[in-house]
Each structure stands twice: as structure tokens, then as C-alpha cells.
Design an enzyme around this catalytic site. Structure first.
Site, short mmCIF file in Angstrom:
data_model
loop_
_atom_site.label_atom_id
_atom_site.label_comp_id
_atom_site.label_asym_id
_atom_site.label_seq_id
_atom_site.Cartn_x
_atom_site.Cartn_y
_atom_site.Cartn_z
N HIS A 139 -0.75 0.18 -9.68
CA HIS A 139 -1.50 -0.67 -8.74
C HIS A 139 -2.20 -1.82 -9.48
CE1 HIS A 139 -3.70 -0.65 -4.60
NE2 HIS A 139 -3.52 -1.88 -5.06
N ARG A 162 0.85 -1.19 0.00
CA ARG A 162 0.00 0.00 0.00
C ARG A 162 0.88 1.23 0.00
NH1 ARG A 162 -3.61 -2.40 -1.41
NH2 ARG A 162 -5.71 -2.64 -0.59
N GLU A 184 -2.09 7.84 -4.28
CA GLU A 184 -2.36 7.41 -5.66
C GLU A 184 -3.82 7.71 -6.02
OE1 GLU A 184 -1.31 3.26 -4.81
OE2 GLU A 184 -3.33 2.68 -5.39
C1 8YV Z 1 -7.06 -4.16 -5.69
C2 8YV Z 1 -5.39 -4.63 -3.80
O1 8YV Z 1 -6.93 -4.12 -7.04
O2 8YV Z 1 -6.52 -6.57 -3.08
C3 8YV Z 1 -5.92 -5.55 -2.76
O3 8YV Z 1 -5.72 -5.26 -1.57
O4 8YV Z 1 -4.65 -3.76 -3.52
C4 8YV Z 1 -5.78 -4.82 -5.22
O5 8YV Z 1 -5.87 -6.19 -5.50
C5 8YV Z 1 -7.39 -2.80 -5.19
O6 8YV Z 1 -7.33 -2.67 -3.81
C6 8YV Z 1 -8.78 -2.38 -5.67
O7 8YV Z 1 -9.82 -2.79 -4.83
#
Ligand code: 8YV
Length: 329
Positions: A287, A240, A269
């Protein structure tokens, strides 16, 4: 009996929306507008469920303003966009999408680390600029991945999948640091050694961040931590934004404090720290670590499974806070 009403907060696969329509009155968002907090509250009026992504913040204010809401199903394994204490207090079930994205995300983390170590993005930009006129003995020399020291900060499912790739596929010496140590048999199976965070920073040739974001992990990697790393090391963040202090990282990369970074996530972001955009020794991706088509389908399906089960009297397959909701207050 009236059918439950749900909001699908972002655009998702049409077949998932169609399946939700078999059970619910669905308001979807095919044009994929990112709702402001006020719009999200307005659209959630009268809704019992929501399918959300990382772009929707579910906090105490929203929960207070949406008293009919019972289930929030995040299409992500990370859920730092949810205030779980507030969900518990409001009696709202929160769910996420673990497991289905583990291997895909580990693949990407490993690929980003390799691209960073072997300077793939930098050399590709050089080639596209038409600057490749001859071979040179030291052209884009990077650092080896095979046999190197792999450091993993955060050793959940994805961290473990990366450890396996490193130890079994690339003969790496794997060390990790985590809030809790893994059982000895899991460490042996992964070929991973538990070390302090300071040791991890000092030893790793390639450091991967795979820990959840929380107040505790905010700026877990800042100027002080970067100063403890080897000047030849790489840093890869697929966890993150906010875990790394991006301004401090940009300064460290510019000063050659570490060799290179691979970043799939950023503080604030989709904005990216402007200094990172100007540096050659950083690989930047938007991401997408979980973004194989099959895995994104599986994530959307699991989020829908959670909503359907929770709102039709079943048991949600991957709850975050079910136990807290069962606890007597
Ligand atoms: C998602 C992610 O694409 O699963 C997670 O925690 O970071 C990614 O797989 C993103 O969070 C959108 O919901």
C-alpha cells in the site's frame, strides 16, 4: 480562550505536528501505535479534532462516545474508514487529501501495471535465487504495454491521470467504466472511450482498478468477472482491498485464467491472502502508491491545513461533507 485540542492518531512528519502545536494542544503518537477502537475513543475524549489515516475507523459508535469531536481530517484521498452518514448526523466535518497525490499515485499504478506485464518481480526473484545461468528466447516473456488495450475501472482524478499516461505516453487504446460518464471533451482530451463493465473486462489487456471502496464496489472483481477477462490479461489494483475477491483472484492466477496481477492493496491488509504469497505471477507491494516523500509531506500538510482552518474559524480546503453539514436538518 482555551486552545482546541487535537489528536494526531498516527506518527506523521514532525514539522506537521509542530505546526499543529502553534494552534492547538496536540497529543501525537510518535511511537506510531495503532490504537484499538477503545483506545482511540479514550484518546479522543476532550478533543475537538483528529488527524487520522486509513487505520482509524470513524463510525457512529466512536462519534457517540466523543461528543466534543468536530473535525476528522484523513491523511488519504480514500475515506472508506469514515462513516460519512454518521459524521453528518453528528455534525462532524470530515476532510480528505485529494489532488496532492493524484500524479504520484498514477505513476505508481502505471509502474505496477508495467512490472506485472513484464514480470519484473518474478524475474528479479529468479535472479536473486542465483538461477540465472543463461539467456533463453522465451525467458520471462511477458506482454507489451505500449499499444495495448488499457482498461480503467473508476475514472476519477487518478484514473484520468493513468489514462493520460497510457494514451499519450504509450499509445494505448484506453477504455474506461465508471458510475458516471465523463463529458465528451474530457474523453477526447484523455483519448478514453466509455464502455460497459462487461466490455471493459472482455477487452482489456491491462485492467487497472482505481475506484473508491464502498458496499457497491465490494468484490467488484470476483470469480465471475475474472472469468470474463482475457487469459493473457493483467489486473492491477491500487484502489482498496475488498474491491477484488483475493481468494478468487488467487484461484484465477493459479489456473491461468488471467496472466498476472499487481496488487498494492489487500482484503484485510496488512494481512495478505496466503495463496497470493505463493504464486509467481503476482507483484505485491505494501500500500505505497502515494508514497513519494514529497507527496506524503503534501498529504500531511493538507490534512493539517484542514484541521487548522476548520477549528480556527476558517474554511477547510478539502471537505468531504461540508455541504451536508450546512443543510438544515
Ligand atoms: C494512504 C491511500 O497512504 O490516499 C489514500 O486513499 O490509500 C493512501 O494514499 C493510506 O490510505 C493511509 O492513510
Amino acid at each position: 480562550m482555551t486552545r482546541p485540542r487535537v489528536l494526531v492518531a498516527r506518527a506523521v512528519f514532525p514539522e506537521v505536528v509542530a505546526r499543529l502545536r502553534e494552534h492547538f494542544d496536540v497529543e501525537d503518537n510518535p511511537s506510531d501505535i495503532i490504537y484499538t477502537p477503545a483506545e482511540l475513543i479514550a484518546r479522543l475524549q476532550g478533543k475537538q479534532g483528529a488527524l487520522t489515516t486509513g487505520s482509524e475507523r470513524i463510525g457512529a459508535d466512536l462519534l457517540a462516545a466523543c461528543p466534543e469531536l468536530r473535525v476528522v481530517a484523513n491523511m488519504a484521498v480514500g475515506y472508506n474508514n469514515f462513516d460519512i452518514a454518521a459524521c453528518n448526523a453528528a455534525g462532524v466535518l470530515a476532510t480528505n487529501t485529494p489532488d496532492v497525490l493524484t500524479e504520484t499515485t498514477a505513476d505508481f499504478g502505471f509502474a505496477l501495471m508495467m512490472a506485472t506485464a513484464r514480470r519484473m518481480a518474478e524475474s528479479e526473484r529468479f535472479l536473486r535465487r542465483g538461477e540465472w545461468t543463461r539467456w533463453a528466447y522465451d525467458m520471462f516473456t511477458g506482454s507489451d504495454v505500449h499499444g495495448a488495450a488499457l482498461g480503467i475501472l473508476g475514472m476519477g482524478r487518478i484514473g484520468q491521470a493513468i489514462a493520460r499516461r497510457g494514451a499519450l505516453g504509450f499509445g494505448m487504446q484506453v477504455s474506461y467504466h465508471n458510475r458516471s460518464r465523463l463529458p465528451a471533451e474530457t474523453e477526447a482530451e484523455l483519448g478514453a472511450r466509455y464502455v460497459s463493465k462487461a466490455e471493459l473486462l472482455a477487452q482489456a489487456d491491462h485492467l487497472l482498478l482505481v475506484l473508491p471502496y464502498s458496499a457497491d464496489s465490494h468484490h467488484a472483481i470476483g470469480a465471475a468477472e475474472l472469468a470474463q477477462m482475457k487469459p493473457t490479461a493483467t489486473l492491477t489494483n491500487i484502489a482498496r482491498g475488498g474491491i477484488v475477491d483475493d481468494a478468487a483472484l488467487a484461484a484465477a492466477l493459479r489456473a491461468g485464467r488471467i496472466a498476472a496481477a499487481g496488487l498494492d492493496v489487500f482484503e484485510g491488509e496488512p494481512a495478505v491472502h496466503p495463496d497470493l504469497l505463493t504464486l509467481p505471477n503476482v507483484v505485491l507491494t505494501p500500500h505505497i502508491a502515494s508514497a513519494s516523500l514529497a507527496t506524503r509531506r503534501a498529504m500531511a500538510k493538507l490534512a493539517a491545513d484542514n484541521l487548522i482552518a476548520a477549528l480556527t474559524g476558517g474554511v477547510a480546503p478539502t471537505p468531504i461533507n461540508a455541504a451536508a453539514l450546512l443543510r438544515p436538518s
